[in-house]
Design a protein around this motif. Structure first.
Motif, PDB file in Angstrom:
ATOM      1  N   ILE A 139       0.845  -1.195   0.000  1.00 61.69           N
ATOM      2  CA  ILE A 139       0.000   0.000   0.000  1.00 61.69           C
ATOM      3  C   ILE A 139       0.878   1.241   0.000  1.00 61.69           C
ATOM      4  O   ILE A 139       1.792   1.378   0.796  1.00 61.69           O
ATOM      5  CB  ILE A 139      -0.944  -0.022   1.206  1.00 61.69           C
ATOM      6  CG1 ILE A 139      -1.949  -1.136   1.004  1.00 61.69           C
ATOM      7  CG2 ILE A 139      -1.632   1.303   1.403  1.00 61.69           C
ATOM      8  CD1 ILE A 139      -2.864  -1.354   2.163  1.00 61.69           C
ATOM      9  N   GLY A 140       0.596   2.142  -0.886  1.00 60.17           N
ATOM     10  CA  GLY A 140       1.362   3.367  -0.958  1.00 60.17           C
ATOM     11  C   GLY A 140       2.455   3.320  -2.009  1.00 60.17           C
ATOM     12  O   GLY A 140       2.935   4.339  -2.464  1.00 60.17           O
ATOM     13  N   LEU A 197       1.674  -2.756 -16.009  1.00 56.23           N
ATOM     14  CA  LEU A 197       0.534  -3.295 -15.258  1.00 56.23           C
ATOM     15  C   LEU A 197       0.402  -4.799 -15.445  1.00 56.23           C
ATOM     16  O   LEU A 197      -0.030  -5.517 -14.543  1.00 56.23           O
ATOM     17  CB  LEU A 197      -0.764  -2.610 -15.690  1.00 56.23           C
ATOM     18  CG  LEU A 197      -1.146  -1.337 -14.942  1.00 56.23           C
ATOM     19  CD1 LEU A 197      -2.386  -0.723 -15.569  1.00 56.23           C
ATOM     20  CD2 LEU A 197      -1.395  -1.624 -13.467  1.00 56.23           C
ATOM     21  N   LYS A 251      -9.603 -12.197 -15.340  1.00 61.99           N
ATOM     22  CA  LYS A 251     -10.002 -11.084 -16.204  1.00 61.99           C
ATOM     23  C   LYS A 251      -9.306 -11.218 -17.533  1.00 61.99           C
ATOM     24  O   LYS A 251      -8.408 -12.049 -17.720  1.00 61.99           O
ATOM     25  CB  LYS A 251      -9.630  -9.759 -15.557  1.00 61.99           C
ATOM     26  CG  LYS A 251      -8.130  -9.594 -15.339  1.00 61.99           C
ATOM     27  CD  LYS A 251      -7.815  -8.170 -14.920  1.00 61.99           C
ATOM     28  CE  LYS A 251      -6.329  -7.997 -14.685  1.00 61.99           C
ATOM     29  NZ  LYS A 251      -5.986  -6.644 -14.286  1.00 61.99           N
ATOM     30  N   PRO A 258       1.854   9.030   1.504  1.00 54.63           N
ATOM     31  CA  PRO A 258       2.758   8.315   0.579  1.00 54.63           C
ATOM     32  C   PRO A 258       2.764   8.935  -0.812  1.00 54.63           C
ATOM     33  O   PRO A 258       3.784   8.901  -1.504  1.00 54.63           O
ATOM     34  CB  PRO A 258       2.191   6.898   0.551  1.00 54.63           C
ATOM     35  CG  PRO A 258       1.391   6.776   1.803  1.00 54.63           C
ATOM     36  CD  PRO A 258       0.857   8.138   2.084  1.00 54.63           C
ATOM     37  N   ARG A 307       5.933  10.313  -2.944  1.00 55.26           N
ATOM     38  CA  ARG A 307       6.288   9.920  -4.303  1.00 55.26           C
ATOM     39  C   ARG A 307       6.467  11.148  -5.205  1.00 55.26           C
ATOM     40  O   ARG A 307       7.340  11.173  -6.077  1.00 55.26           O
ATOM     41  CB  ARG A 307       5.225   9.002  -4.883  1.00 55.26           C
ATOM     42  CG  ARG A 307       5.391   7.556  -4.466  1.00 55.26           C
ATOM     43  CD  ARG A 307       4.093   6.784  -4.507  1.00 55.26           C
ATOM     44  NE  ARG A 307       3.500   6.788  -5.836  1.00 55.26           N
ATOM     45  CZ  ARG A 307       2.249   6.377  -6.079  1.00 55.26           C
ATOM     46  NH1 ARG A 307       1.474   5.952  -5.082  1.00 55.26           N
ATOM     47  NH2 ARG A 307       1.779   6.395  -7.291  1.00 55.26           N
ATOM     48  N   TYR A 346      -3.504  11.521 -13.607  1.00 56.37           N
ATOM     49  CA  TYR A 346      -2.760  10.425 -12.996  1.00 56.37           C
ATOM     50  C   TYR A 346      -2.669  10.617 -11.482  1.00 56.37           C
ATOM     51  O   TYR A 346      -2.715   9.645 -10.711  1.00 56.37           O
ATOM     52  CB  TYR A 346      -1.352  10.357 -13.621  1.00 56.37           C
ATOM     53  CG  TYR A 346      -0.593   9.109 -13.295  1.00 56.37           C
ATOM     54  CD1 TYR A 346      -0.842   7.923 -13.977  1.00 56.37           C
ATOM     55  CD2 TYR A 346       0.357   9.094 -12.284  1.00 56.37           C
ATOM     56  CE1 TYR A 346      -0.154   6.770 -13.673  1.00 56.37           C
ATOM     57  CE2 TYR A 346       1.045   7.945 -11.963  1.00 56.37           C
ATOM     58  CZ  TYR A 346       0.793   6.769 -12.662  1.00 56.37           C
ATOM     59  OH  TYR A 346       1.460   5.634 -12.348  1.00 56.37           O
ATOM     60  N   HIS A 367      -5.875   9.425 -10.061  1.00 52.52           N
ATOM     61  CA  HIS A 367      -5.828   7.966  -9.998  1.00 52.52           C
ATOM     62  C   HIS A 367      -5.092   7.514  -8.738  1.00 52.52           C
ATOM     63  O   HIS A 367      -5.512   6.586  -8.040  1.00 52.52           O
ATOM     64  CB  HIS A 367      -5.146   7.411 -11.248  1.00 52.52           C
ATOM     65  CG  HIS A 367      -4.341   6.184 -11.007  1.00 52.52           C
ATOM     66  ND1 HIS A 367      -2.975   6.206 -10.881  1.00 52.52           N
ATOM     67  CD2 HIS A 367      -4.715   4.900 -10.793  1.00 52.52           C
ATOM     68  CE1 HIS A 367      -2.538   4.999 -10.625  1.00 52.52           C
ATOM     69  NE2 HIS A 367      -3.571   4.175 -10.576  1.00 52.52           N
ATOM     70  N   ASP A 376      -6.582   5.353  -5.758  1.00 52.71           N
ATOM     71  CA  ASP A 376      -5.908   4.106  -5.432  1.00 52.71           C
ATOM     72  C   ASP A 376      -5.631   4.038  -3.929  1.00 52.71           C
ATOM     73  O   ASP A 376      -5.847   2.989  -3.292  1.00 52.71           O
ATOM     74  CB  ASP A 376      -4.589   4.035  -6.218  1.00 52.71           C
ATOM     75  CG  ASP A 376      -4.042   2.613  -6.288  1.00 52.71           C
ATOM     76  OD1 ASP A 376      -4.860   1.676  -6.340  1.00 52.71           O
ATOM     77  OD2 ASP A 376      -2.827   2.452  -6.279  1.00 52.71           O
ATOM     78  N   ASP A 394      -7.114   1.194  -1.526  1.00 51.05           N
ATOM     79  CA  ASP A 394      -6.182   0.376  -0.746  1.00 51.05           C
ATOM     80  C   ASP A 394      -6.552   0.378   0.731  1.00 51.05           C
ATOM     81  O   ASP A 394      -6.430  -0.640   1.417  1.00 51.05           O
ATOM     82  CB  ASP A 394      -4.749   0.910  -0.912  1.00 51.05           C
ATOM     83  CG  ASP A 394      -4.086   0.333  -2.148  1.00 51.05           C
ATOM     84  OD1 ASP A 394      -4.758  -0.417  -2.875  1.00 51.05           O
ATOM     85  OD2 ASP A 394      -2.904   0.637  -2.386  1.00 51.05           O
ATOM     86  N   PHE A 438      -8.865  -2.379   1.958  1.00 49.43           N
ATOM     87  CA  PHE A 438      -8.357  -3.726   2.228  1.00 49.43           C
ATOM     88  C   PHE A 438      -7.903  -3.865   3.672  1.00 49.43           C
ATOM     89  O   PHE A 438      -8.094  -4.895   4.310  1.00 49.43           O
ATOM     90  CB  PHE A 438      -7.204  -4.057   1.270  1.00 49.43           C
ATOM     91  CG  PHE A 438      -7.661  -4.315  -0.121  1.00 49.43           C
ATOM     92  CD1 PHE A 438      -8.371  -5.465  -0.423  1.00 49.43           C
ATOM     93  CD2 PHE A 438      -7.424  -3.406  -1.130  1.00 49.43           C
ATOM     94  CE1 PHE A 438      -8.812  -5.703  -1.709  1.00 49.43           C
ATOM     95  CE2 PHE A 438      -7.870  -3.634  -2.416  1.00 49.43           C
ATOM     96  CZ  PHE A 438      -8.560  -4.783  -2.702  1.00 49.43           C
ATOM     97  N   VAL A 439      -7.291  -2.762   4.189  1.00 53.31           N
ATOM     98  CA  VAL A 439      -6.860  -2.792   5.580  1.00 53.31           C
ATOM     99  C   VAL A 439      -8.069  -2.971   6.492  1.00 53.31           C
ATOM    100  O   VAL A 439      -8.088  -3.824   7.392  1.00 53.31           O
ATOM    101  CB  VAL A 439      -6.101  -1.492   5.928  1.00 53.31           C
ATOM    102  CG1 VAL A 439      -5.680  -1.506   7.376  1.00 53.31           C
ATOM    103  CG2 VAL A 439      -4.913  -1.313   5.001  1.00 53.31           C
ATOM    104  N   TYR A 468      -5.119   2.415 -15.728  1.00 56.09           N
ATOM    105  CA  TYR A 468      -4.881   2.362 -14.285  1.00 56.09           C
ATOM    106  C   TYR A 468      -6.200   2.422 -13.507  1.00 56.09           C
ATOM    107  O   TYR A 468      -6.360   1.773 -12.480  1.00 56.09           O
ATOM    108  CB  TYR A 468      -3.932   3.485 -13.873  1.00 56.09           C
ATOM    109  CG  TYR A 468      -2.511   3.210 -14.291  1.00 56.09           C
ATOM    110  CD1 TYR A 468      -1.705   2.385 -13.521  1.00 56.09           C
ATOM    111  CD2 TYR A 468      -1.996   3.730 -15.469  1.00 56.09           C
ATOM    112  CE1 TYR A 468      -0.402   2.100 -13.909  1.00 56.09           C
ATOM    113  CE2 TYR A 468      -0.697   3.451 -15.876  1.00 56.09           C
ATOM    114  CZ  TYR A 468       0.104   2.623 -15.087  1.00 56.09           C
ATOM    115  OH  TYR A 468       1.368   2.324 -15.479  1.00 56.09           O
ATOM    116  N   ASP A 471      -7.652  -0.890 -13.287  1.00 61.29           N
ATOM    117  CA  ASP A 471      -6.998  -1.653 -12.233  1.00 61.29           C
ATOM    118  C   ASP A 471      -7.681  -1.377 -10.877  1.00 61.29           C
ATOM    119  O   ASP A 471      -7.957  -2.313 -10.111  1.00 61.29           O
ATOM    120  CB  ASP A 471      -5.528  -1.228 -12.184  1.00 61.29           C
ATOM    121  CG  ASP A 471      -4.636  -2.332 -11.651  1.00 61.29           C
ATOM    122  OD1 ASP A 471      -4.743  -3.454 -12.167  1.00 61.29           O
ATOM    123  OD2 ASP A 471      -3.864  -2.062 -10.721  1.00 61.29           O
TER     124      ASP A 471
END
Lengths: 365, 365, 365, 365, 365
Positions: free
Chosen positions: B21-22, B97, B110, C161, C165, C180, C183, C187, C191, C194-195, C262, C265
């Protein structure tokens, strides 16, 4: 898919058997139980002017035979000999996948358009209400310009009435094209569902009575088996509906507008089958709850009886205890009939209680 | 997704691990358990005239190798070394990707069309009926104009029969293009489902017998685990069906019309898998109710036995109490065998009751 | 939507508070709890050549600031001051409904295309497994031609994060456009799910163990609360999936074809979140049944122990009764050790029964 | 649909009353309960320059009145006088079906486009948490080029805040057209749902506490009633969502593009209402199971207490029996304090058992 | 579909009876129970200037009759005579499938467009709340350019109000075309559903009261029967909705735009019927759970009473045992009133316990 072997039924519904995994597609191996002793090929050539019926049991005889009438219906009972299939495939120019699907009798009902011909797979059931065994046969039909090929696993008499109608001179089946014949075959298939559904419905009602009245542990497995049978039938009829609707909407050249009217009629019947099936399934779903609580209820009723019996004994035991006390001065004790008086008191109270519980229905299991 | 570690299974299905993550997308980190000791790259170049097989275990060797035949199938077992992936990605010009999806082995099945190539992700399962552990592997496939790349987490022998067929000179696999090879790979993947389903179906039936016959608390967790396994498989097969249907309807140049006929066949199989899976799931859903009421039922049966025992003792205790009363004038009391007469009365009544309850099956737990 | 206040949680999910009913739409009032002490505005201007970061805590300072780089990301933590929002709205020409939706932090995730800019609303969760409190924050994002505005209720470190980046010179984030960056923000949001799901999954498994092992009345409320949390998350992620699919299919000018890859994804990830969530929900639904029958089962086990105890006492009591009878001629009565013999008989029978019941596990609660 | 009459509520939701069956459509008969004493007609003519408000209670007065401003909002409270409706219908040229639908206050929410005007039917609820009575009113709205007609069954103050906003000189409501006014009316209707949902949610949580804590037989009926209320609201809000989505997608001339942005906002709210409603419904569905098992649980707890009491008495009774045996040689029997020693033994054992059971919480009902 | 024969009802819903299987489609055999003694043909010719009514009971008379007015409505009660149908079919040029569908009164509601005429099948129900018997009739309607043919199985008075309206000179029915008459017929059919639904709703509420108050085993079967009736009605009304929506969307020449407005009104009613039906069904589904747990609850209440009785007797029995001990030195034993003192102790303790249990409501079954 499910078949009778002895009195043990398994809920298997394997489609591609382990033995076939890894083989290239198109390999002709009969997949399924061998359900008839000897393959039988019967042809029925017909047009408005007459019909000609033939029966063959070897492959060579068929390939030499050339019927005189315009339209041909070739029916095969028994699929254990791939050679016959291969020969028919060659003569009528069928795609290897078609032959494979005919032989692998675990297909889902479907329709595939191969340009020169339509390929149908349907599934027909037979139900034995006593042994509660559901036998399933795959019916494969190929509809060409002027021929119909049909393939059955077993001799079932399913298409006998259609043959009978074809033998009659003025039957619409004779006048109309092969598409009308296919309609008749599909109609026979769908009609057979109603018979099976009736039997399943009766079975479900019997199970309901048993679940309410006399639940036994076997019942649970039976309910699950019948439920599973309903599922099998549903999985066979549901795609059939799509097949028929696809044919009706389709603008392929295989069916005339008038034949489509008749297909619409069959499509209506399949919806009816599905609805009836769902009613049976709903009943079966409820049945499990009814069974489970019925079992628990019966047990509780029995425990109630036992508790009632315990309660009836209580006063008598107390009276015995009272007259068993060691007081120096106690009434009745010295009387000659005292003992019987005590017994009488016990009996009267116990009987009185029994009557009360009886009236309240607490002694009924 | 679920894997065996000792005898404790967790229902985790984490897709993006906390560690990732991140991070920017496209970072190549292998996500998943390391399932094989040493990556193995095997190439199989083929055309109608012959085949050429090679095995490599280092990256440098592969990049120097240039096979002589028209079509190439490159298979990679073991994904723990991102460098190999990166090199393959560079040589075949794969999008970052794609490489990320191959390495992150928690993808949903997929299909992605990247113009020059199609990228498939599928999932294959292995089930150990004894330990009831379901192992899942991600199969990634890249289909280019004249090459097929396939990536597996473990050496499973899944594609071995296909290699065997390719070695045969007259195999359709040799004659047809790489699209037909991809069809064969997908066919092998779907066929594997039937094996797993058969095992799951057997497990479910075993659980049914256990739930009705001898329910133990562990059973509940087992039922939930198998249910969860069914869910995992369903989540893997369901999008696969969409992938296949997408390919069939699509007018991409990767698949010929004839290959699409074969894809349609696989799509039919996936529907069959889903239907069979749903049957197993329905059975498992019912199982919990059956188990829960079976447990409660057993307990009630035991309480019934105990209550029957209590009831059987009641008359004896009453008789003892009666003869323990202190009346001066009581029958039998003075007789020499009176005591044994009383004991006999107790025994007769108790035995009589025991026989009655025995016949009614009230003494069976 | 749900927030922590003390240790009492309410299942409220009010969207339009009573105080706002009747006000004209577009009135800027912050609706929601005040979740941070002091609003913080941070800007990050960037292009390929460099970045420039600034932090402001007053509105005036922001409006005077004009960054030197091509693309701007302005992030606001804390929404309790409508004046800041109003100023931003004026400078970036935002529709009153956009500002209202940012402030009213009970929005459903959605995307609205206002021509000059896209407006996203998403929802991010934080879960504390110990207190079982689910905290929800609304993330609002405005994507213009060369700027991104993001609004958060609390300082959560969610986007840290991404900032990290951006500070790296060769990051794709620097090279690519603001689409982007959006995105990357989305993302990060997905994410985070999920945690939370991992924690919820663990909680559900803990609850399962508790329901089978040691059911307490509180458990029922906890199960319902966690179920409710799942529902909240589902209602947040489900429309997010639609938002992403809408973006992918859309031919708006905001996202380049590569950015859409992306987004696809991320869309795959949302489906994965939903599927995992459904697995947790199914487990929770079963849990209630398991809990309820587990409670009933424990009680019945205890009643069984008590009944076993009663049964063990029965023979001893009968023996005492027998030797308490007043027969003139009784065996053993006169012996010196008779009393202890009787006690011994009682003890032997009781112990024998206890052993039998112990072996049958009928003494285990 | 559901209304308060005394303290008995019926779950009737009859749409076409027996009295109307067989009458030709278009017959103007008020169907529904008479909910207000006296019909009240209020008009509000407005444009940017000013407003003019009037109230009428007779029909003649309205028809003579001609307001001076561009746009007119005519609201009718109370529908028991068909003559008023007929007159309005004539003046604004309404279709007989519209008048019939306004009077028959059991309509499903819908929108009908009659070319010259749009006809909306919506439904608004009021909930009394104490008596748990849900009152439903039909709101009918006719939107013409420059007029809005609204019809309510009762004086509810629902639209009062809108009137207040219209009275303010710079209100957007004054500047915008009648479509914006209709948006405001619909917004008020949907906002009202949130209030009712909050009350229903609180009621559901109270019921949950009651079901877990102190289940009474009445609770079951209450749960079913509240469930039924949720259903009623769901049936009212669900078509409203379709109505709004239809308006947004529609390219009719009644709504400007900007007004549609606001309609989209309301549509989002309706989805939120539906989601919240579903959460309440899920809770209510679980409640029945919780209630039923809670009742059974309480009963079992009570039976456990009784069984514990029985068990505590067993050893004492046995001791009494033992010392009641007629052995010639028995210990303690002859001692002076023997009797009290025996009683002491009984008490000690009984107390010891009571303490054990108390500690295990087996004496808590 | 379901009919009354004696007091035993069967859940049969056979569509194609065994006797018809194998017959060619188009064979005119009346399928269904004979529900009226004598077929009755009534004609009603009408236009704006007048009407002309005739009744016939033989076929010959009808075919000779030629009415003087523009539009004709021919209604047939009783279908057991295929000859009448055949004659009508010939005169109005009906397709054989139409005649077959009219006679086979187990059709699913549908609409078929045969070019020259539309063919409707609908289903109407009558419910007897006392015997809980649901009688179903098939209504077949043929709509031609200037005629309407309607076919009913029984004389039900369903269309009598329409006849009455036609007799009135200024009725819209007289002014409008035959499409408006068909609308009136369908309206009458749908209105009838509301009556049946009201009765079913009342029955369901009665069953709810019975299930909570006084559950009997019969109730379970009754609940299942009413549930089944709901299903039957749902299966009849659901396709009717589709039929109506098809008509509204269709651009066939049979219905004018104005008639379609009225059809839309009926379509709204059918949705209302479905929604009301679903509410009833939900209640019935809950009822089974309520019934099952209510039965179990009652039983447990009774067992509680019995256990309370046992508990009340315990102290008395112990006291008797205590004073039955053979200690040499015991208090009270020697007193003259000792015996009565002991009895008094027993009575006081038993009464005290009884009062405690009474207050706790533990003696209420």
């Amino acid at each position: 898919m499910s078949a009778a072997n002895g009195n043990k039924r398994k809920r298997k519904s394997r489609t591609v058997p382990a033995a076939k995994i890894g083989l290239p597609p198109g390999t002709l191996v009969h997949v399924g139980e061998i359900k008839t002793e000897q393959p039988l090929i019967s042809t029925l050539a017909f047009d408005q002017h007459g019909i000609e019926e033939q029966r063959f049991d070897s492959f060579a005889a068929v390939s030499e035979y050339w019927p005189g009438h315009q339209r041909l219906w070739l029916n095969v009972h028994g699929l254990q000999d791939p050679a016959i299939l291969a020969a028919i495939g060659q003569r009528y120019n069928l795609h290897p996948l078609v032959l494979e699907d005919i032989l692998n009798t675990h297909q889902r009902p479907k329709i595939d358009d191969y340009g020169d011909y339509l390929f149908f797979v349907a599934r027909v059931f037979e139900y034995d209400p006593d042994s509660r065994i559901l036998i399933s046969d795959q019916i494969s039909i190929v509809l060409g310009k002027d021929f119909v090929l049909s393939f059955q696993e077993r001799r079932s008499g399913l298409f006998e009435p259609i043959r009978e109608r074809l033998r009659s001179d003025h039957a619409p089946l004779r006048r109309n094209g092969v598409d009308y014949l296919v309609h008749a075959l599909l109609d026979a298939v769908v009609d057979r569902y109603f018979v099976v559904l009736d039997q399943l419905g009766n079975t479900a009602e019997d199970l309901e009575d048993a679940a309410i009245g006399s639940p036994t542990p076997d019942l649970l497995k039976t309910i699950n088996l019948v439920k599973h049978d309903c599922q099998l039938i549903r999985r066979a009829i549901w795609p059939l509906r799509d097949v028929l609707n696809g044919l009706i909407r389709d603008d392929s050249a295989f069916f005339t507008a008038d034949s489509k009217l008749y297909l619409r009629d069959i499509a209506d019947h399949t919806i009816h089958v599905i609805e009836t099936l769902d009613t049976v399934r709903d009943l079966l779903s409820d049945l499990m709850d009814i069974y489970l609580s019925s079992v628990s209820n019966r047990l509780n009723l029995q425990v109630r009886i036992l508790t009632v019996l315990t309660t009836i004994f209580l006063p008598a035991t107390l009276i015995a205890g009272i007259f068993g006390m060691n007081f120096e001065h106690m009434p009745i004790i010295g009387r000659s009939g005292g003992f019987y008086l005590a017994l009488g008191m016990m009996a009267v109270i116990a009987l009185g209680m029994a009557v009360i519980f009886w009236r309240r229905n607490w002694l009924k299991a």
